[in-house]
Design a protein around this motif. Structure first.
Motif, short mmCIF file in Angstrom:
data_model
loop_
_atom_site.label_atom_id
_atom_site.label_comp_id
_atom_site.label_asym_id
_atom_site.label_seq_id
_atom_site.Cartn_x
_atom_site.Cartn_y
_atom_site.Cartn_z
N ALA A 56 -1.95 4.55 -3.89
CA ALA A 56 -2.86 4.41 -3.05
C ALA A 56 -4.24 3.65 -3.06
N ILE A 57 -4.62 4.20 -4.08
CA ILE A 57 -6.16 3.89 -4.63
C ILE A 57 -6.06 2.16 -5.03
N CYS A 58 -4.92 1.92 -5.51
CA CYS A 58 -4.93 0.39 -5.78
C CYS A 58 -4.93 -0.47 -4.18
N LEU A 59 -4.04 0.18 -3.74
CA LEU A 59 -3.88 -0.47 -2.12
C LEU A 59 -5.47 -0.74 -1.53
N GLU A 60 -6.16 0.39 -1.61
CA GLU A 60 -7.30 0.52 -1.06
C GLU A 60 -8.59 -0.59 -1.62
N GLU A 61 -8.12 -0.60 -2.75
CA GLU A 61 -9.23 -1.66 -3.60
C GLU A 61 -8.65 -3.01 -3.24
#
Length: 221
Positions: A128-133
């Motif tokens: 999710a953090i990857c997708l947010e970035e």
């Protein structure tokens, strides 16, 4: 601000191994050792059924994308998401070739059943953090799908879970840079580990040669 370069990136899937056992992670990602057992084989089969690169399926207000490449320079991780659903939402993002706004929702597939620890959910949160970035968006939740139960389990990406992911990835990078494999610590989970014959966790309970002679001399005196 990006903290890591392309050369620094580690495999995202490794965070699940790292949270489970530092030594297992080091054996796989530092020493490049791997053995398959029925659990890892079943998990690989489930992933292969889920993976269909760049395939997008539309189900009403949901777009389903499989094998989506991921990267986060803040975490220093890269990998592939099993499934990312994009739900039509007023608070979503724009997607090329699609009208309206869409909210990313990661879904991670696992072979077994829900675990009592956080090994699986830290991997999902890292995705999710990857997708947010990547999409300059905010993602509050995702789903774990377990092959044993055939059900989804909702995961909320709260601040404590995000902090846990950040701490784990920082420790992963530090250990990788040092190139050090931690000593074994035997637990009940060792029985199901595919690397148990390489790891030899039972050796952790044996005395070193120096300790053996030290204790022997003490007994004689």
């Amino acid at each position: 601000m990006n903290n890591y370069s392309d050369d620094d990136l580690l495999l995202l899937s490794g965070i699940q191994h790292f949270a489970f056992c530092r030594r297992q992670w080091a054996l796989i990602y530092i020493e490049q050792q791997w053995q398959e057992n029925i659990l890892t084989f079943g998990g690989r089969e489930l992933h292969e059924r889920a993976d269909d690169p760049f395939f997008t399926e539309a189900r009403g207000t949901v777009l389903i994308t499989r094998s989506l490449p991921l990267v986060s320079y803040r975490l220093g991780l890269y990998g592939v998401a099993d499934v990312v659903e994009f739900h039509r939402s007023e608070e979503g993002i724009k997607l090329k070739g699609r009208t309206g706004l869409w909210r990313p929702h990661p879904v991670e597939y696992k072979y077994g059943k829900p675990k009592f620890d956080d090994c699986d959910i830290v991997q999902l949160c890292a995705q999710a953090i990857c997708l947010e970035e990547m999409f300059s968006s905010s993602i509050s939740e995702g789903d774990m799908f377990y092959g044993r139960t055939r059900r989804r389990q909702r995961v909320i990406f709260d601040e404590s879970l995000r902090k846990r992911v950040m701490e784990l990835t920082l420790e992963m990078h530090q250990l990788f840079e040092q190139g050090v494999t931690p000593l074994p610590v035997e637990t009940k989970a060792c029985k199901s580990c595919s690397l148990v014959e390489i790891c030899l966790p039972h050796m952790s309970k044996r005395r070193s040669v120096r300790r053996y002679f030290h204790d022997a001399l003490r007994e004689q005196n």
